[in-house]
Design a protein around this motif. Structure first.
Motif, PDB file in Angstrom:
ATOM      1  N   ARG A 206      20.853   4.878  27.640  1.00 25.30           N
ATOM      2  CA  ARG A 206      21.858   4.078  26.979  1.00 25.30           C
ATOM      3  C   ARG A 206      23.185   3.950  27.102  1.00 25.30           C
ATOM      4  NH1 ARG A 206      17.706   5.748  23.546  1.00 25.30           N
ATOM      5  NH2 ARG A 206      16.032   4.216  23.007  1.00 25.30           N
ATOM      6  N   GLY A 207      23.553   4.237  28.436  1.00 23.62           N
ATOM      7  CA  GLY A 207      24.915   3.985  28.540  1.00 23.62           C
ATOM      8  C   GLY A 207      25.796   5.271  28.366  1.00 23.62           C
ATOM      9  N   ALA A 208      25.089   6.508  28.311  1.00 20.70           N
ATOM     10  CA  ALA A 208      25.772   7.662  27.739  1.00 20.70           C
ATOM     11  C   ALA A 208      26.836   8.238  28.853  1.00 20.70           C
ATOM     12  CB  ALA A 208      24.821   8.776  27.615  1.00 20.70           C
ATOM     13  N   SER A 209      27.882   8.818  28.770  1.00 20.69           N
ATOM     14  CA  SER A 209      28.921   9.268  29.413  1.00 20.69           C
ATOM     15  C   SER A 209      28.576  10.723  29.541  1.00 20.69           C
ATOM     16  CB  SER A 209      30.249   9.183  28.871  1.00 20.69           C
ATOM     17  OG  SER A 209      30.407   9.921  27.549  1.00 20.69           O
ATOM     18  N   TRP A 210      29.501  11.313  30.517  1.00 19.11           N
ATOM     19  CA  TRP A 210      29.012  12.926  30.828  1.00 19.11           C
ATOM     20  C   TRP A 210      29.256  13.609  29.514  1.00 19.11           C
ATOM     21  CZ3 TRP A 210      27.315  15.512  35.007  1.00 19.11           C
ATOM     22  CH2 TRP A 210      27.551  16.954  34.988  1.00 19.11           C
TER      23      TRP A 210
END
Length: 319
Positions: A206-210
Motif C-alpha cells: 500500500r505504498g509504504a516507505s522504507w
C-alpha cells in the motif's frame, strides 16, 4: 562333627574296658595281687600294647601291672558357623555406549496452516542437534534439529497438493504430501540462492516507505494470519549453504512493490551474484527465473544494490 567325637570316645572306652578285664584276669592267674614298685602304666596311650601280655616274648616275667584311670578325651570347643556374608543386589548391566543405543525411527508429519502454508514437524531422535534439509518443488529448505532431534515450523506450499521430502544426515529420506487449501487466494514469491546471506527481499504494501508501516522484510516479517497484509519466511543456516526467503500476500492486495536488496560487503564486493526466483500467482506456479547481479568493486563497499522485481498481478480470487 560333634556326633563323630561321641562315637569315637564310646568305642575307645569299650576297648579299654575289655583290656582291663584281660589284664586283671592275667594278673590273678600269675598271682599278681599287688603292684611292684617302679611299674606304673597310668596315662599310657598305647594301652593295647601293654594289655596284650600274652604276646610278650619268652623269658620276660611280668611281676605286676597297675591300670591307671583312663583320661577322657577333651571336649572340643563348639565351632560357631559363620553367617554368610551379605551378597547384596547384583550389579545392573551397564548401558550400551551411546553409539549403539537404539532410538525411535524418524517421522515427518504435515498439517495445513494459515496463509496457504504447511506446518511441518520432524522427529528424528538419532539425529539430535543435526542439520537437515526439506525439499519441495525444487526448493531446498535447511532446518536445524534440536537436542531431541525435533523441528517444527511453517514451510511454503507451491502446489495445491504439496509433497515434501526430508533428507537426514545418515542418508535416510522421508517423504509425504498434503492438500493445501486456499492456495488460489494468495500470491507468493520465493527467492533462493546458495552461499553467503547476500540478499534481502523487501515488500512495500500500500505504498509504504522504507522502514515504515507496511514494509515487510526479515526484520519485520509479519504474521500469516493477519488479515489484508503479507508476511515473510526466511531460511538459512551455514554461510555456504542454501538460503531462501518467501513472501506471501493476499491475492487482492493492491499498491504492492517488491525489490531484491544486495548489500555490498567484503564477501559480495567484486562478484556476480545469482539468485533464483519462483512465483505462485493465485494458486498457479510459474517457471523459475534466474537473476544475476553485478556487484561493485571492493574499493567501494558502501551502500546496497537494489533490483526491482516484477509486480504481482491483482486477482479477485480472494476471500
Amino acid at each position: 562333627m560333634r556326633a563323630l567325637h561321641k562315637i569315637t570316645t564310646a568305642a575307645m572306652m569299650v576297648t579299654l574296658a575289655g583290656m582291663m578285664g584281660h589284664v586283671m584276669q592275667n594278673a590273678s592267674q600269675f598271682g599278681l595281687a599287688s603292684q611292684p614298685a617302679g611299674l606304673d602304666v597310668a596315662g599310657l596311650t598305647n594301652v593295647t600294647a601293654v594289655a596284650n601280655i600274652a604276646d610278650a616274648p619268652a623269658g620276660v616275667e611280668v611281676t605286676g601291672v597297675r591300670m591307671g584311670v583312663v583320661a577322657e578325651l577333651p571336649a572340643l570347643p563348639r565351632r560357631t558357623v559363620a553367617a554368610d556374608a551379605a551378597i547384596g543386589p547384583l550389579p545392573l548391566a551397564e548401558a550400551p555406549p551411546a553409539g549403539f543405543a537404539r532410538c525411535a525411527a524418524p517421522t515427518l508429519k504435515l498439517a495445513p496452516a494459515a496463509g496457504a502454508s504447511v506446518l511441518l514437524s520432524i522427529s528424528a531422535p538419532c539425529a539430535a542437534d543435526a542439520a537437515a534439509e526439506i525439499r519441495h518443488e525444487g526448493l531446498v529448505i535447511p532446518v536445524q534439529l534440536d537436542a531431541a532431534g525435533d523441528w517444527s515450523g511453517l514451510v511454503p506450499a507451491l502446489a495445491p497438493v504439496a509433497g515434501y521430502a526430508l533428507d537426514l544426515p545418515d542418508g535416510q529420506t522421508l517423504a509425504t504430501a498434503i492438500a493445501v487449501p486456499g492456495l488460489e487466494a494468495v500470491n507468493r514469491v520465493v527467492v533462493a540462492w546458495t552461499g553467503a546471506p547476500a540478499f534481502l527481499l523487501n515488500a512495500f504494501e500500500r505504498g509504504a516507505s522504507w522502514g515504515g508501516a507496511g514494509h515487510v522484510r526479515a526484520e519485520a516479517p509479519g504474521v500469516p494470519d493477519a488479515a489484508g497484509t503479507g508476511w515473510l519466511l526466511s531460511y538459512g543456516l551455514a554461510e555456504e549453504g542454501p538460503h531462501l526467503q518467501v513472501y506471501t500476500a493476499p491475492a487482492g492486495l493492491t499498491g504492492l512493490a517488491l525489490d531484491l536488496e544486495a548489500p555490498v560487503s567484503d564477501v559480495t564486493c567484486g562478484t556476480d551474484l545469482r539468485v533464483g526466483m519462483r512465483r505462485v500467482i493465485a494458486g498457479r506456479a510459474e517457471a523459475s527465473e534466474e537473476i544475476a547481479v553485478a556487484m561493485p568493486g571492493c574499493d567501494d563497499r558502501l551502500g546496497d544494490v537494489v533490483v526491482p522485481l516484477p509486480d504481482l498481478p491483482v486477482s479477485v480470487a480472494t476471500n
